[in-house]
Design a protein around this motif. Structure first.
Motif, PDB file in Angstrom:
ATOM      1  N   VAL A  25       0.845  -1.206   0.000  1.00 11.30           N
ATOM      2  CA  VAL A  25       0.000   0.000   0.000  1.00 11.30           C
ATOM      3  C   VAL A  25       0.876   1.252   0.000  1.00 11.30           C
ATOM      4  CG1 VAL A  25      -1.731   1.297   1.302  1.00 11.30           C
ATOM      5  CG2 VAL A  25      -1.975  -1.171   1.067  1.00 11.30           C
ATOM      6  N   VAL A  26       1.927   1.257   0.796  1.00  6.59           N
ATOM      7  CA  VAL A  26       2.850   2.396   0.830  1.00  6.59           C
ATOM      8  C   VAL A  26       3.499   2.582  -0.542  1.00  6.59           C
ATOM      9  CG1 VAL A  26       5.065   3.207   1.780  1.00  6.59           C
ATOM     10  CG2 VAL A  26       3.285   2.318   3.309  1.00  6.59           C
ATOM     11  N   LYS A  27       3.887   1.486  -1.144  1.00  7.25           N
ATOM     12  CA  LYS A  27       4.540   1.525  -2.458  1.00  7.25           C
ATOM     13  C   LYS A  27       3.614   2.118  -3.521  1.00  7.25           C
ATOM     14  CE  LYS A  27       6.999  -1.575  -5.620  1.00  7.25           C
ATOM     15  NZ  LYS A  27       7.384  -2.956  -5.877  1.00  7.25           N
ATOM     16  N   ALA A  28       2.313   1.923  -3.377  1.00  6.86           N
ATOM     17  CA  ALA A  28       1.336   2.409  -4.352  1.00  6.86           C
ATOM     18  C   ALA A  28       1.253   3.934  -4.376  1.00  6.86           C
ATOM     19  CB  ALA A  28      -0.036   1.816  -4.066  1.00  6.86           C
ATOM     20  N   GLY A  29       1.639   4.585  -3.315  1.00  6.40           N
ATOM     21  CA  GLY A  29       1.606   6.046  -3.276  1.00  6.40           C
ATOM     22  C   GLY A  29       0.270   6.598  -2.824  1.00  6.40           C
ATOM     23  N   TYR A  30       0.117   7.901  -3.036  1.00  2.61           N
ATOM     24  CA  TYR A  30      -1.044   8.618  -2.509  1.00  2.61           C
ATOM     25  C   TYR A  30      -2.360   8.249  -3.184  1.00  2.61           C
ATOM     26  CZ  TYR A  30       2.233  11.436   0.115  1.00  2.61           C
ATOM     27  OH  TYR A  30       3.211  11.840   0.990  1.00  2.61           O
ATOM     28  N   GLN A  31      -2.328   7.699  -4.385  1.00  2.00           N
ATOM     29  CA  GLN A  31      -3.571   7.299  -5.048  1.00  2.00           C
ATOM     30  C   GLN A  31      -4.102   5.981  -4.479  1.00  2.00           C
ATOM     31  OE1 GLN A  31      -0.567   7.074  -6.509  1.00  2.00           O
ATOM     32  NE2 GLN A  31      -0.407   5.064  -7.440  1.00  2.00           N
ATOM     33  N   GLY A  32      -3.241   5.213  -3.828  1.00  2.00           N
ATOM     34  CA  GLY A  32      -3.662   3.951  -3.240  1.00  2.00           C
ATOM     35  C   GLY A  32      -3.637   2.810  -4.234  1.00  2.00           C
ATOM     36  N   ILE A  33      -4.137   1.696  -3.789  1.00  2.00           N
ATOM     37  CA  ILE A  33      -4.184   0.492  -4.618  1.00  2.00           C
ATOM     38  C   ILE A  33      -5.519  -0.201  -4.386  1.00  2.00           C
ATOM     39  CG2 ILE A  33      -2.967  -0.848  -2.847  1.00  2.00           C
ATOM     40  CD1 ILE A  33      -1.693  -2.490  -5.157  1.00  2.00           C
ATOM     41  N   ALA A  34      -6.091  -0.724  -5.453  1.00  2.00           N
ATOM     42  CA  ALA A  34      -7.372  -1.428  -5.361  1.00  2.00           C
ATOM     43  C   ALA A  34      -7.203  -2.715  -4.563  1.00  2.00           C
ATOM     44  CB  ALA A  34      -7.900  -1.742  -6.754  1.00  2.00           C
ATOM     45  N   VAL A  35      -8.197  -3.035  -3.760  1.00  2.00           N
ATOM     46  CA  VAL A  35      -8.160  -4.257  -2.956  1.00  2.00           C
ATOM     47  C   VAL A  35      -7.975  -5.477  -3.856  1.00  2.00           C
ATOM     48  CG1 VAL A  35      -9.514  -5.743  -1.420  1.00  2.00           C
ATOM     49  CG2 VAL A  35      -9.458  -3.278  -1.035  1.00  2.00           C
ATOM     50  N   GLY A  36      -8.644  -5.491  -4.999  1.00  2.00           N
ATOM     51  CA  GLY A  36      -8.503  -6.612  -5.934  1.00  2.00           C
ATOM     52  C   GLY A  36      -7.074  -6.772  -6.427  1.00  2.00           C
ATOM     53  N   ALA A  37      -6.405  -5.664  -6.680  1.00  2.00           N
ATOM     54  CA  ALA A  37      -5.008  -5.722  -7.115  1.00  2.00           C
ATOM     55  C   ALA A  37      -4.105  -6.241  -6.005  1.00  2.00           C
ATOM     56  CB  ALA A  37      -4.543  -4.343  -7.576  1.00  2.00           C
ATOM     57  N   GLN A  39      -5.057  -8.308  -3.636  1.00  2.00           N
ATOM     58  CA  GLN A  39      -5.363  -9.734  -3.526  1.00  2.00           C
ATOM     59  C   GLN A  39      -4.643 -10.524  -4.616  1.00  2.00           C
ATOM     60  OE1 GLN A  39      -9.512 -10.704  -3.782  1.00  2.00           O
ATOM     61  NE2 GLN A  39      -9.193 -12.777  -3.006  1.00  2.00           N
ATOM     62  N   GLU A  40      -4.667 -10.015  -5.827  1.00  2.00           N
ATOM     63  CA  GLU A  40      -4.013 -10.682  -6.943  1.00  2.00           C
ATOM     64  C   GLU A  40      -2.487 -10.689  -6.775  1.00  2.00           C
ATOM     65  OE1 GLU A  40      -3.536  -9.535 -11.529  1.00  2.00           O
ATOM     66  OE2 GLU A  40      -5.619  -9.761 -10.852  1.00  2.00           O
ATOM     67  N   ARG A  41      -1.945  -9.548  -6.428  1.00  2.00           N
ATOM     68  CA  ARG A  41      -0.494  -9.403  -6.299  1.00  2.00           C
ATOM     69  C   ARG A  41       0.082 -10.289  -5.192  1.00  2.00           C
ATOM     70  NH1 ARG A  41       1.690  -3.454  -5.804  1.00  2.00           N
ATOM     71  NH2 ARG A  41       0.853  -3.484  -7.907  1.00  2.00           N
ATOM     72  N   ALA A  43      -1.646 -12.876  -3.604  1.00  2.00           N
ATOM     73  CA  ALA A  43      -2.276 -14.202  -3.559  1.00  2.00           C
ATOM     74  C   ALA A  43      -2.819 -14.537  -2.169  1.00  2.00           C
ATOM     75  CB  ALA A  43      -1.296 -15.275  -4.029  1.00  2.00           C
ATOM     76  N   ILE A  44      -3.647 -13.617  -1.659  1.00  2.00           N
ATOM     77  CA  ILE A  44      -4.254 -13.787  -0.339  1.00  2.00           C
ATOM     78  C   ILE A  44      -5.755 -13.994  -0.541  1.00  2.00           C
ATOM     79  CG2 ILE A  44      -4.714 -12.667   1.877  1.00  2.00           C
ATOM     80  CD1 ILE A  44      -2.180 -11.014   1.441  1.00  2.00           C
ATOM     81  N   PRO A  45      -6.342 -15.013   0.100  1.00  2.00           N
ATOM     82  CA  PRO A  45      -7.795 -15.205  -0.007  1.00  2.00           C
ATOM     83  C   PRO A  45      -8.553 -13.959   0.480  1.00  2.00           C
ATOM     84  CG  PRO A  45      -6.750 -17.082   1.062  1.00  2.00           C
ATOM     85  CD  PRO A  45      -5.703 -16.030   0.926  1.00  2.00           C
ATOM     86  N   GLY A  46      -9.696 -13.691  -0.133  1.00  2.00           N
ATOM     87  CA  GLY A  46     -10.472 -12.497   0.173  1.00  2.00           C
ATOM     88  C   GLY A  46     -10.795 -12.282   1.635  1.00  2.00           C
ATOM     89  N   SER A  47     -11.247 -13.319   2.318  1.00  2.00           N
ATOM     90  CA  SER A  47     -11.608 -13.152   3.731  1.00  2.00           C
ATOM     91  C   SER A  47     -10.382 -12.864   4.589  1.00  2.00           C
ATOM     92  CB  SER A  47     -12.341 -14.391   4.253  1.00  2.00           C
ATOM     93  OG  SER A  47     -11.509 -15.531   4.142  1.00  2.00           O
ATOM     94  N   THR A  48      -9.277 -13.483   4.261  1.00  2.00           N
ATOM     95  CA  THR A  48      -8.029 -13.241   4.998  1.00  2.00           C
ATOM     96  C   THR A  48      -7.552 -11.817   4.745  1.00  2.00           C
ATOM     97  OG1 THR A  48      -7.428 -15.569   4.793  1.00  2.00           O
ATOM     98  CG2 THR A  48      -5.649 -14.036   5.314  1.00  2.00           C
ATOM     99  N   LEU A  49      -7.617 -11.388   3.489  1.00  2.00           N
ATOM    100  CA  LEU A  49      -7.203 -10.042   3.126  1.00  2.00           C
ATOM    101  C   LEU A  49      -8.043  -9.012   3.870  1.00  2.00           C
ATOM    102  CD1 LEU A  49      -5.518  -8.137   1.338  1.00  2.00           C
ATOM    103  CD2 LEU A  49      -7.290  -8.404  -0.406  1.00  2.00           C
ATOM    104  N   SER A  50      -9.334  -9.216   3.886  1.00  2.00           N
ATOM    105  CA  SER A  50     -10.254  -8.306   4.577  1.00  2.00           C
ATOM    106  C   SER A  50      -9.897  -8.186   6.057  1.00  2.00           C
ATOM    107  CB  SER A  50     -11.685  -8.795   4.406  1.00  2.00           C
ATOM    108  OG  SER A  50     -12.577  -7.978   5.107  1.00  2.00           O
ATOM    109  N   HIS A  51      -9.617  -9.308   6.682  1.00  2.00           N
ATOM    110  CA  HIS A  51      -9.235  -9.323   8.105  1.00  2.00           C
ATOM    111  C   HIS A  51      -7.979  -8.495   8.341  1.00  2.00           C
ATOM    112  CE1 HIS A  51      -8.072 -10.862  12.040  1.00  2.00           C
ATOM    113  NE2 HIS A  51      -6.911 -11.207  11.504  1.00  2.00           N
ATOM    114  N   HIS A  52      -6.961  -8.695   7.520  1.00  2.00           N
ATOM    115  CA  HIS A  52      -5.693  -7.982   7.699  1.00  2.00           C
ATOM    116  C   HIS A  52      -5.831  -6.490   7.393  1.00  2.00           C
ATOM    117  CE1 HIS A  52      -3.405 -11.461   8.768  1.00  2.00           C
ATOM    118  NE2 HIS A  52      -3.651 -12.076   7.611  1.00  2.00           N
ATOM    119  N   LEU A  53      -6.598  -6.150   6.360  1.00  2.00           N
ATOM    120  CA  LEU A  53      -6.805  -4.741   6.044  1.00  2.00           C
ATOM    121  C   LEU A  53      -7.577  -4.039   7.155  1.00  2.00           C
ATOM    122  CD1 LEU A  53      -7.586  -4.916   2.220  1.00  2.00           C
ATOM    123  CD2 LEU A  53      -5.460  -4.136   3.328  1.00  2.00           C
ATOM    124  N   SER A  54      -8.516  -4.736   7.743  1.00  2.00           N
ATOM    125  CA  SER A  54      -9.269  -4.178   8.863  1.00  2.00           C
ATOM    126  C   SER A  54      -8.348  -3.878  10.046  1.00  2.00           C
ATOM    127  CB  SER A  54     -10.375  -5.156   9.273  1.00  2.00           C
ATOM    128  OG  SER A  54     -11.049  -4.684  10.403  1.00  2.00           O
TER     129      SER A  54
END
Length: 102
Positions: A25-37, A39-41, A43-54
């Motif tokens: 996320v820091v690397k993406a800069g001020y515009q941010g990065i899409a959650v889907g990107a 997840q793809e980059r 390779a984290i399952p959606g529910s796990t990703l959601s937990h960590h982002l929260s």
């Protein structure tokens, strides 16, 4: 910055997956990065990703922004700088006092 805020941020960054996510996320800069990107980059399952982002959001390290159907994660650079400054601000302060008394 209050010690409780710094401790929570460091606790959340102490998990390898969250640290990896935050770095992306820091690397993406001020515009941010899409959650889907993320997840793809990483390779984290959606529910796990959601937990960590929260967890990162609750520590004030990221915020999320919706554009249409896309959710973006953006780093809270001010919080990051505050955490780093908290650790670094008094660097070598005791050493300087010791050297002045010699």
């Amino acid at each position: 910055m209050e010690i409780e805020i710094v401790a929570k941020a460091l606790k959340e960054l102490g998990h390898p997956t969250r640290l990896m996510l935050f770095k992306a996320v820091v690397k993406a800069g001020y515009q941010g990065i899409a959650v889907g990107a993320l997840q793809e980059r990483l390779a984290i399952p959606g529910s796990t990703l959601s937990h960590h982002l929260s967890a990162l959001a609750s520590a004030g390290l990221i915020h999320q922004r919706r554009e249409g159907r896309t959710l973006f994660c953006v780093a809270e650079y001010q919080t990051l700088q505050g955490v780093l400054s908290f650790i670094q601000d008094e660097c070598c302060a005791d050493d300087a006092q010791t050297n002045h008394s010699k």
